[in-house]
Design a protein around this motif. Structure first.
Motif, PDB file in Angstrom:
ATOM      1  N   VAL A   1      94.312  33.741   3.533  1.00  0.00           N
ATOM      2  CA  VAL A   1      94.639  32.463   4.179  1.00  0.00           C
ATOM      3  C   VAL A   1      94.161  31.293   3.314  1.00  0.00           C
ATOM      4  CG1 VAL A   1      94.215  31.007   6.197  1.00  0.00           C
ATOM      5  CG2 VAL A   1      94.584  33.466   6.486  1.00  0.00           C
ATOM      6  N   ILE A   2      92.936  31.408   2.778  1.00  0.00           N
ATOM      7  CA  ILE A   2      92.394  30.334   1.944  1.00  0.00           C
ATOM      8  C   ILE A   2      93.208  30.196   0.657  1.00  0.00           C
ATOM      9  CG2 ILE A   2      90.391  29.585   0.607  1.00  0.00           C
ATOM     10  CD1 ILE A   2      88.634  30.926   2.693  1.00  0.00           C
ATOM     11  N   HIS A   3      93.584  31.333   0.058  1.00  0.00           N
ATOM     12  CA  HIS A   3      94.357  31.315  -1.196  1.00  0.00           C
ATOM     13  C   HIS A   3      95.680  30.575  -1.008  1.00  0.00           C
ATOM     14  CE1 HIS A   3      96.043  32.886  -4.978  1.00  0.00           C
ATOM     15  NE2 HIS A   3      97.147  33.092  -4.279  1.00  0.00           N
ATOM     16  N   TYR A   4      96.449  31.005  -0.013  1.00  0.00           N
ATOM     17  CA  TYR A   4      97.757  30.378   0.180  1.00  0.00           C
ATOM     18  C   TYR A   4      97.634  28.994   0.811  1.00  0.00           C
ATOM     19  CZ  TYR A   4      99.962  34.656  -1.312  1.00  0.00           C
ATOM     20  OH  TYR A   4     100.367  35.727  -2.074  1.00  0.00           O
ATOM     21  N   GLY A   5      96.556  28.774   1.563  1.00  0.00           N
ATOM     22  CA  GLY A   5      96.313  27.435   2.086  1.00  0.00           C
ATOM     23  C   GLY A   5      96.056  26.445   0.969  1.00  0.00           C
ATOM     24  N   LEU A   6      95.292  26.876  -0.051  1.00  0.00           N
ATOM     25  CA  LEU A   6      95.025  26.001  -1.195  1.00  0.00           C
ATOM     26  C   LEU A   6      96.308  25.717  -1.969  1.00  0.00           C
ATOM     27  CD1 LEU A   6      92.799  24.511  -2.721  1.00  0.00           C
ATOM     28  CD2 LEU A   6      92.383  26.585  -4.047  1.00  0.00           C
ATOM     29  N   LEU A   7      97.176  26.717  -2.077  1.00  0.00           N
ATOM     30  CA  LEU A   7      98.459  26.506  -2.750  1.00  0.00           C
ATOM     31  C   LEU A   7      99.343  25.523  -1.979  1.00  0.00           C
ATOM     32  CD1 LEU A   7      99.357  30.135  -3.916  1.00  0.00           C
ATOM     33  CD2 LEU A   7      98.604  28.225  -5.329  1.00  0.00           C
ATOM     34  N   VAL A   8      99.330  25.637  -0.647  1.00  0.00           N
ATOM     35  CA  VAL A   8     100.104  24.701   0.177  1.00  0.00           C
ATOM     36  C   VAL A   8      99.576  23.283   0.013  1.00  0.00           C
ATOM     37  CG1 VAL A   8     100.616  24.018   2.561  1.00  0.00           C
ATOM     38  CG2 VAL A   8     100.854  26.400   1.879  1.00  0.00           C
ATOM     39  N   LEU A   9      98.249  23.135   0.011  1.00  0.00           N
ATOM     40  CA  LEU A   9      97.648  21.815  -0.187  1.00  0.00           C
ATOM     41  C   LEU A   9      97.984  21.251  -1.563  1.00  0.00           C
ATOM     42  CD1 LEU A   9      94.125  22.453   1.382  1.00  0.00           C
ATOM     43  CD2 LEU A   9      95.987  21.100   2.361  1.00  0.00           C
ATOM     44  N   LEU A  10      98.006  22.122  -2.566  1.00  0.00           N
ATOM     45  CA  LEU A  10      98.376  21.695  -3.915  1.00  0.00           C
ATOM     46  C   LEU A  10      99.821  21.216  -3.947  1.00  0.00           C
ATOM     47  CD1 LEU A  10      97.824  21.438  -6.936  1.00  0.00           C
ATOM     48  CD2 LEU A  10      98.306  23.881  -7.176  1.00  0.00           C
ATOM     49  N   ALA A  11     100.718  21.969  -3.304  1.00  0.00           N
ATOM     50  CA  ALA A  11     102.126  21.568  -3.258  1.00  0.00           C
ATOM     51  C   ALA A  11     102.294  20.236  -2.533  1.00  0.00           C
ATOM     52  CB  ALA A  11     102.958  22.654  -2.574  1.00  0.00           C
ATOM     53  N   LEU A  12     101.562  20.039  -1.431  1.00  0.00           N
ATOM     54  CA  LEU A  12     101.650  18.787  -0.689  1.00  0.00           C
ATOM     55  C   LEU A  12     101.140  17.609  -1.521  1.00  0.00           C
ATOM     56  CD1 LEU A  12     100.446  19.921   2.857  1.00  0.00           C
ATOM     57  CD2 LEU A  12     102.728  19.073   2.261  1.00  0.00           C
ATOM     58  N   THR A  13     100.060  17.830  -2.262  1.00  0.00           N
ATOM     59  CA  THR A  13      99.509  16.770  -3.110  1.00  0.00           C
ATOM     60  C   THR A  13     100.511  16.363  -4.186  1.00  0.00           C
ATOM     61  OG1 THR A  13      97.271  17.583  -2.734  1.00  0.00           O
ATOM     62  CG2 THR A  13      97.599  16.147  -4.630  1.00  0.00           C
ATOM     63  N   ILE A  14     101.170  17.341  -4.775  1.00  0.00           N
ATOM     64  CA  ILE A  14     102.180  17.050  -5.799  1.00  0.00           C
ATOM     65  C   ILE A  14     103.349  16.276  -5.194  1.00  0.00           C
ATOM     66  CG2 ILE A  14     103.903  18.157  -7.291  1.00  0.00           C
ATOM     67  CD1 ILE A  14     101.741  20.339  -7.798  1.00  0.00           C
ATOM     68  N   VAL A  15     103.765  16.677  -3.987  1.00  0.00           N
ATOM     69  CA  VAL A  15     104.847  15.970  -3.306  1.00  0.00           C
ATOM     70  C   VAL A  15     104.459  14.509  -3.064  1.00  0.00           C
ATOM     71  CG1 VAL A  15     106.082  15.798  -1.107  1.00  0.00           C
ATOM     72  CG2 VAL A  15     105.856  18.007  -2.229  1.00  0.00           C
ATOM     73  N   ALA A  16     103.201  14.292  -2.640  1.00  0.00           N
ATOM     74  CA  ALA A  16     102.745  12.924  -2.371  1.00  0.00           C
ATOM     75  C   ALA A  16     102.711  12.069  -3.635  1.00  0.00           C
ATOM     76  CB  ALA A  16     101.359  12.959  -1.735  1.00  0.00           C
ATOM     77  N   SER A  17     102.501  12.720  -4.783  1.00  0.00           N
ATOM     78  CA  SER A  17     102.326  11.983  -6.039  1.00  0.00           C
ATOM     79  C   SER A  17     103.611  11.776  -6.821  1.00  0.00           C
ATOM     80  CB  SER A  17     101.319  12.724  -6.936  1.00  0.00           C
ATOM     81  OG  SER A  17     100.141  13.006  -6.235  1.00  0.00           O
ATOM     82  N   LEU A  18     104.683  12.438  -6.431  1.00  0.00           N
ATOM     83  CA  LEU A  18     105.898  12.473  -7.248  1.00  0.00           C
ATOM     84  C   LEU A  18     106.470  11.091  -7.549  1.00  0.00           C
ATOM     85  CD1 LEU A  18     107.996  15.523  -6.027  1.00  0.00           C
ATOM     86  CD2 LEU A  18     106.893  15.188  -8.231  1.00  0.00           C
ATOM     87  N   LYS A  19     106.692  10.314  -6.510  1.00  0.00           N
ATOM     88  CA  LYS A  19     107.369   9.034  -6.719  1.00  0.00           C
ATOM     89  C   LYS A  19     106.499   8.043  -7.466  1.00  0.00           C
ATOM     90  CE  LYS A  19     110.460   9.470  -2.761  1.00  0.00           C
ATOM     91  NZ  LYS A  19     110.855   8.950  -1.436  1.00  0.00           N
TER      92      LYS A  19
END
Length: 270
Positions: free
Chosen positions: A162-180
């Motif tokens: 759960v922690i492993h994939y949770g960290l990956l989800v958080l990483l993906a969300l951070t990248i999405v927030a930073s894209l524009k």
């Protein structure tokens, strides 16, 4: 300009906190992989009329899951798998980018456009970055134990999957927030430099989080101001400031800097 400064502070805060975990875990290349892999999702979202964030998050999560699957089911090492997956997905995204006809302007996704952020973009960044930051800070001890000593984390009953994939989800969300704001190509620098700088300056994790946040927010704020006054690209200005601070830390860090190590070695020899 006010929207750009607000977005830069939000993005700097969430990227800095997450970068500390990525540096400790040795996942710097994972941030690079997911940031490049979101491009096909963004192009398809533009074609289908969906928000860019939806396509980017779906593609980023697919990249992370694919890397995990290939790592578990082949003898190839994780860094090699990351290189293959992110380069393949980025290549697919570039092909779609050049061949798919859309009236959406996608070039800013590659390089970012901090000064072109709309009120709607700012709200989106605030929701994604703020939510991600709250989750990371709430679970910071579990994440730290997973990154620093996964065997001990397993022994005390933490759900590592759960922690492993949770960290990956958080990483993906951070990248999405930073894209524009900073774009696909430069977001990896935002996810690596603050944590690397803080790692050179302190041995305590709580202090590492504070230093990384100060560096990232400061670089984002002043990089945005500098880009406005010199009429330069905002994302590259922010990244250049962070690189400059890293060089200073590398040379002059009190214990791990080049000059400090030389002094220590000379005293030992004496």
């Amino acid at each position: 300009m006010q929207r750009a400064l607000a977005a830069s502070i939000l993005i700097g805060a969430v990227c800095s906190v997450l970068s500390c975990y990525l540096v400790l875990k040795g996942w710097s290349l994972m941030g690079d992989a997911i940031s490049h892999a979101v491009l096909p999702g963004i192009v398809l979202a533009a074609v289908l009329g969906l928000p860019f964030a939806v396509g980017a998050f779906a593609a980023g999560l697919a990249c992370a899951l694919l890397i995990g699957y290939l790592k578990e089911n082949s003898r190839v090492k994780e860094d090699t798998v990351m290189g293959i997956v992110f380069s393949g997905m980025f290549g697919l995204g570039l092909v779609l980018f050049t061949k798919v006809e859309t009236d959406q302007h996608l070039l800013h996704v590659l390089f970012g456009d901090m000064l072109g952020i709309t009120p709607r973009d700012l709200i989106e960044v605030a929701i994604i970055a703020g939510g991600t930051l709250l989750i990371v800070l709430a679970k910071r001890r579990d994440l730290l134990l997973y990154c620093f000593d996964p065997q001990h984390a397993r022994a005390i009953g933490l759900p590592l999957g759960v922690i492993h994939y949770g960290l990956l989800v958080l990483l993906a969300l951070t990248i999405v927030a930073s894209l524009k704001a900073v774009g696909i190509i430069l977001v990896v620098a935002m996810l690596v430099a603050p944590g690397a700088i803080a790692y050179l300056l302190t041995d305590r994790f709580e202090r590492m989080l504070v230093i990384a946040a100060c560096v990232a927010i400061g670089a984002s704020f002043f990089g945005t101001l500098i880009s406005f006054h010199i009429d330069g690209a905002t994302g590259p200005c922010i990244v250049l400031l962070q690189a400059f601070v890293f060089v200073l830390a590398f040379l002059f860090a009190p214990r791990r800097g080049v000059f400090a190590l030389k002094r220590s070695n000379s005293h030992s020899a004496g």
